[in-house]
Design a protein around this motif. Structure first.
Motif, PDB file in Angstrom:
ATOM      1  N   SER A 107      45.707 -24.366   7.313  1.00 43.87           N
ATOM      2  CA  SER A 107      46.700 -23.704   7.028  1.00 43.87           C
ATOM      3  C   SER A 107      48.048 -24.762   5.284  1.00 43.87           C
ATOM      4  O   SER A 107      48.494 -23.852   5.202  1.00 43.87           O
ATOM      5  N   GLU A 108      47.805 -26.042   5.613  1.00 39.11           N
ATOM      6  CA  GLU A 108      48.444 -26.677   4.394  1.00 39.11           C
ATOM      7  C   GLU A 108      48.124 -26.775   3.451  1.00 39.11           C
ATOM      8  O   GLU A 108      48.809 -27.054   2.874  1.00 39.11           O
ATOM      9  N   VAL A 109      46.525 -26.267   3.186  1.00 39.59           N
ATOM     10  CA  VAL A 109      45.263 -26.569   2.128  1.00 39.59           C
ATOM     11  C   VAL A 109      46.218 -25.512   0.691  1.00 39.59           C
ATOM     12  O   VAL A 109      46.119 -24.866   1.410  1.00 39.59           O
ATOM     13  N   THR A 110      46.836 -26.338  -0.303  1.00 41.42           N
ATOM     14  CA  THR A 110      47.076 -25.841  -1.185  1.00 41.42           C
ATOM     15  C   THR A 110      45.916 -25.150  -2.196  1.00 41.42           C
ATOM     16  O   THR A 110      45.959 -24.639  -3.512  1.00 41.42           O
ATOM     17  N   HIS A 111      45.572 -26.433  -3.003  1.00 42.80           N
ATOM     18  CA  HIS A 111      44.642 -26.474  -3.912  1.00 42.80           C
ATOM     19  C   HIS A 111      43.300 -26.317  -3.771  1.00 42.80           C
ATOM     20  O   HIS A 111      42.134 -26.072  -5.216  1.00 42.80           O
ATOM     21  N   VAL A 112      42.545 -26.374  -3.071  1.00 45.14           N
ATOM     22  CA  VAL A 112      41.110 -25.398  -2.400  1.00 45.14           C
ATOM     23  C   VAL A 112      41.355 -24.331  -1.626  1.00 45.14           C
ATOM     24  O   VAL A 112      42.262 -24.435  -0.594  1.00 45.14           O
ATOM     25  N   LYS A 113      40.365 -24.072  -1.733  1.00 47.66           N
ATOM     26  CA  LYS A 113      40.316 -22.866  -0.207  1.00 47.66           C
ATOM     27  C   LYS A 113      39.100 -22.827  -0.470  1.00 47.66           C
ATOM     28  O   LYS A 113      37.914 -23.227  -0.823  1.00 47.66           O
ATOM     29  N   GLU A 114      38.585 -22.298   0.280  1.00 48.63           N
ATOM     30  CA  GLU A 114      37.174 -21.173   1.703  1.00 48.63           C
ATOM     31  C   GLU A 114      36.279 -21.008   0.709  1.00 48.63           C
ATOM     32  O   GLU A 114      36.682 -20.276  -0.580  1.00 48.63           O
ATOM     33  N   GLY A 115      34.998 -21.227   0.057  1.00 51.56           N
ATOM     34  CA  GLY A 115      33.787 -20.999  -0.852  1.00 51.56           C
ATOM     35  C   GLY A 115      33.936 -22.071  -2.101  1.00 51.56           C
ATOM     36  O   GLY A 115      33.175 -21.387  -3.084  1.00 51.56           O
ATOM     37  N   ASP A 116      35.129 -22.670  -1.775  1.00 52.67           N
ATOM     38  CA  ASP A 116      35.362 -23.409  -3.404  1.00 52.67           C
ATOM     39  C   ASP A 116      34.154 -24.906  -3.662  1.00 52.67           C
ATOM     40  O   ASP A 116      34.031 -25.930  -2.324  1.00 52.67           O
ATOM     41  N   ARG A 117      33.497 -24.914  -4.001  1.00 47.90           N
ATOM     42  CA  ARG A 117      32.898 -26.001  -4.295  1.00 47.90           C
ATOM     43  C   ARG A 117      33.946 -26.641  -4.980  1.00 47.90           C
ATOM     44  O   ARG A 117      34.642 -27.399  -5.454  1.00 47.90           O
ATOM     45  N   VAL A 118      33.339 -28.244  -4.125  1.00 41.14           N
ATOM     46  CA  VAL A 118      34.126 -28.812  -4.163  1.00 41.14           C
ATOM     47  C   VAL A 118      33.436 -31.092  -4.107  1.00 41.14           C
ATOM     48  O   VAL A 118      32.334 -31.138  -3.476  1.00 41.14           O
TER      49      VAL A 118
END
Length: 225
Positions: free
Chosen positions: A28-39
């Motif tokens: 809930s506190e993650v801001t710079h990546v989101k679900e579905g992003d390639r990382v």
């Protein structure tokens, strides 16, 4: 290998410290990546991010965190759970150590940048390598391949130093202006290059017979190796 031969290593072990994948779940506190992003995730997945090393400016000292430093594998989080590496089906990482991969980069090409890449880029950046600097990269194989490309991209006049003449063409393709063959056992190869370099990046893997004094002689006074 160094973990497999370590008697303190926890088994079974899931290796892999140059990991790429897709975010399946974000806190809930993650801001710079989101679900579905390639990382991508490198050799570290967690630190306290509160101590004087973690909060130093610029933010480059988290790998020395004395409190909650967690390697990507064979390490435990503060809650006691184990970190598993990139060869696992899933890994867990703090978002601070999770990097979104730009769309223009191929996944397979990105993976080595997450360890070998930062290992070679970091010293060049810290040394202020820039246009007008002359940089030598020792050891053309793996790390050295990346070191040549970084130094050239940073604008430096870049040279490859290798004992293998067969690597000369590849070194030039990777950005070397020229190649210095270090095959003279008496160190005479260095005579023409003494006091010539602003920075030398050592990527050699054979340090037991490494002629450090000769390589030091290539540096201008006050410069870095």
């Amino acid at each position: 290998l160094h973990q497999l031969h370590n008697p303190d290593s926890a088994m079974p072990m899931l290796l892999g410290h140059e990991a790429t994948g897709v975010v399946e779940k974000a806190g809930s506190e993650v801001t710079h990546v989101k679900e579905g992003d390639r990382v991508g995730v490198g050799a570290q997945v967690h630190a306290c991010l509160r101590c004087k090393l973690c909060t130093a400016h610029p933010r480059t000292e988290e790998c020395y965190c004395p409190h909650e430093m967690v390697d990507t594998y064979n390490a435990q989080y503060p809650d006691g759970s184990w970190a598993h590496g990139g060869f696992a089906s899933h890994i867990r990482a703090h978002d601070f150590f999770t990097f979104k991969i730009p769309d223009g980069l191929e996944t397979a090409a990105v993976a080595p940048l997450l360890c070998a890449g930062i290992t070679t880029y970091s010293p060049l950046a810290r040394a202020g390598v820039s246009p007008g600097k002359r940089v030598g990269v020792v050891g053309i194989g793996g790390l050295g391949h990346l070191g040549l490309q970084w130094a050239n991209a940073l604008g430096a006049e870049t040279y490859a130093l290798t004992h293998s003449p067969r690597k000369a063409d590849d070194a030039r393709k990777l950005g070397a202006k020229d190649v210095i063959v270090t095959d003279g056992k008496d160190g005479s190869w260095a005579d023409a290059w003494k006091y010539s370099f602003d920075f030398i990046l050592n990527c050699a893997d054979a340090t037991d017979k490494f002629d450090l004094p000769t390589y030091f002689s290539l540096l201008k006074p006050g410069c870095d190796f």
